[in-house]
Design a protein around this motif. Structure first.
Motif, short mmCIF file in Angstrom:
data_model
loop_
_atom_site.label_atom_id
_atom_site.label_comp_id
_atom_site.label_asym_id
_atom_site.label_seq_id
_atom_site.Cartn_x
_atom_site.Cartn_y
_atom_site.Cartn_z
N GLN A 1 64.01 9.56 -49.50
CA GLN A 1 63.75 8.35 -50.23
C GLN A 1 62.35 7.84 -50.21
OE1 GLN A 1 66.25 6.56 -51.90
NE2 GLN A 1 67.27 8.43 -51.62
N TRP B 1 64.94 3.57 -39.18
CA TRP B 1 65.12 3.38 -40.67
C TRP B 1 64.10 4.24 -41.49
CZ3 TRP B 1 62.58 1.36 -44.96
CH2 TRP B 1 63.59 1.03 -46.13
N TRP C 1 66.41 11.70 -46.19
CA TRP C 1 67.26 11.45 -47.43
C TRP C 1 66.20 11.39 -48.49
CZ3 TRP C 1 72.33 12.01 -48.40
CH2 TRP C 1 73.15 11.75 -47.08
N ARG D 1 65.41 7.97 -41.34
CA ARG D 1 66.32 8.19 -42.30
C ARG D 1 65.93 8.18 -43.71
NH1 ARG D 1 69.72 5.62 -45.88
NH2 ARG D 1 72.05 6.36 -45.72
N GLN D 2 65.05 7.21 -44.24
CA GLN D 2 64.34 7.27 -45.52
C GLN D 2 63.88 8.64 -45.83
OE1 GLN D 2 66.38 4.45 -46.01
NE2 GLN D 2 64.77 4.44 -47.69
N CYS D 3 63.14 9.40 -45.00
CA CYS D 3 62.44 10.64 -45.01
C CYS D 3 63.71 11.76 -45.03
CB CYS D 3 61.38 10.89 -43.73
SG CYS D 3 60.68 12.44 -43.91
N LEU E 1 58.86 5.43 -50.40
CA LEU E 1 58.93 4.14 -50.04
C LEU E 1 57.78 3.39 -51.01
CD1 LEU E 1 58.07 4.36 -46.30
CD2 LEU E 1 60.08 4.04 -47.17
N VAL F 1 57.24 9.56 -50.29
CA VAL F 1 58.35 9.78 -49.06
C VAL F 1 57.27 9.85 -47.75
CG1 VAL F 1 59.82 11.45 -47.84
CG2 VAL F 1 59.92 11.14 -50.36
#
Length: 372
Positions: free
Chosen positions: A350, A341, A348, A344-346, A352, A365
């Motif tokens: 996104q 997960w 995209w 995926r944040q990285c 934290l 990020v």
């Protein structure tokens, strides 16, 4: 139906009990499609443990250990692809945590550092999949602890039913996530102190076993309350969150320094006392930060320690202590899924929002991408 977003998460934790990996579809929530694990070769286990302490020729040894670890990571990736009969080309990225050998944030002049042995370039070469790694350094650079990172994942996965919930990860270290029912309070997450690390080390030293299966050895001993009281004087336990820790502090040398004040404590009673140390420090954190939570979800290897879970339940009579398996995610899959997960944040970009967890100056990020 949405298009699958396939990521692999790989985790080797402080317990040094092997590598856990998941292949997950993250297009809607987190659906784990496969789980695989692999033990660390004995020589690599010993070297990673040794590298937690100052030693000879560390840079060379650390580089070789990282390379050897990537071979195990690649083995787990291969298992996951084989289980699901998917080619590497279908996987968007691998989230590879690496092996923490030093964790000293907010020190040495203010910034400090955290060090996870990993060679993501080699892993990308071995698997032909993009790799996301080095998740913690940006948070440390932003003034944070760099740990724990998984509370944001816990909130996303376990914070959906509207009730106040606490997630207790019992890995080598124990960390707590406090999820507020209505998001009226910021997300809280921090390391309580030792999880399995001291119990495992004592069991390995005196029984030549990697861990105390189901906590049976501890359950047959008696808690030495004077020793427990002395262990609890460790200043870390009184520090307020945000805070994080590791083997830099909680190791056999730390334990031996306290044991030196006592004579003749039975080995089994020390094990029982270490189990009680983990239980009591976790409960103290729950009572201080998660007093409204009536559900305590437990993950990590400690979720299989029957004695430890019984002690947690006895010390938390108003709460229900359950494995995360009751919520559809087995305990050994949670951290690996978290790094899928986080990858995926990285990917995209996104950020934290970890300010309330790590003390960072703002959302960042996390991670660096190594293309295949």
């Amino acid at each position: 139906m949405s298009t699958p977003e396939l990521y692999i998460g790989l985790m080797s934790g402080t317990s040094l009990d092997g590598v856990d990996g998941v292949l997950a579809d993250l297009s809607e929530g987190c659906q784990v499609l496969a789980y695989a694990s692999a033990p660390l070769p004995l020589a690599l286990y010993a070297e990673l443990l040794a590298l937690n302490q100052v030693g000879h020729n560390e840079l060379h040894r650390a580089a070789l250990a990282a390379n050897a670890l990537m071979q195990v990571y690649a083995q787990v990736v291969k298992q996951l692809l084989t289980q699901t009969q998917r080619p590497a080309s279908q996987i968007r990225a691998i989230g590879a945590h690496g092996q923490t050998v030093r964790h000293q944030p907010q020190s040495h002049g203010g910034t400090g550092y955290t060090l996870q042995l990993c060679n993501p370039a080699l892993l990308a070469e071995l698997t032909h999949i993009d790799v996301v790694a080095d998740f913690r350094s940006r948070d440390v650079a932003a003034g944070g602890q760099g740990a724990p990172l998984v509370p944001v994942f816990h909130q996303a996965i376990f914070g959906r039913d509207g009730s106040p919930t606490a997630v207790l990860n019992l890995g080598g270290m124990a960390n707590l996530t406090v999820i507020d029912a209505h998001a009226s309070q910021p997300l809280i997450g921090f390391d309580c102190g030792p999880g399995n690390v001291l119990m495992d080390a004592w069991c390995h030293q005196h029984r030549q076993q990697a861990f105390d299966a189901e906590g049976a050895w501890a359950a047959g001993g008696q808690v030495h309350h004077a020793l427990l009281d002395r262990l609890l004087t460790e200043p870390y336990f009184a520090q307020p969150a945000p805070k994080s820790t590791g083997r830099d502090l909680f190791n056999l040398a730390w334990l031996d320094a306290h044991l030196a004040h006592f004579d003749g404590i039975a080995l089994q009673d020390v094990q029982a006392t270490l189990a009680e140390l983990t239980a009591s420090t976790c409960v103290a954190c729950i009572n201080s930060y998660a007093k409204n939570s009536r559900l305590i979800l437990v993950c990590g290897g400690g979720a299989f320690n029957t004695h430890l879970l019984q002690r947690l339940q006895a010390l938390l009579p108003a709460c229900q202590v359950q494995s995360t398996a009751t919520q559809g995610m087995p305990p050994l899959q949670v951290e690996a899924a978290a790094f899928a997960w986080l990858a995926r944040q990285c990917v995209w970009r996104q950020p934290l929002a970890l300010q309330s967890i790590t003390g960072a100056q703002g959302a960042r990020v996390a991670g660096g991408i190594y293309p295949a």
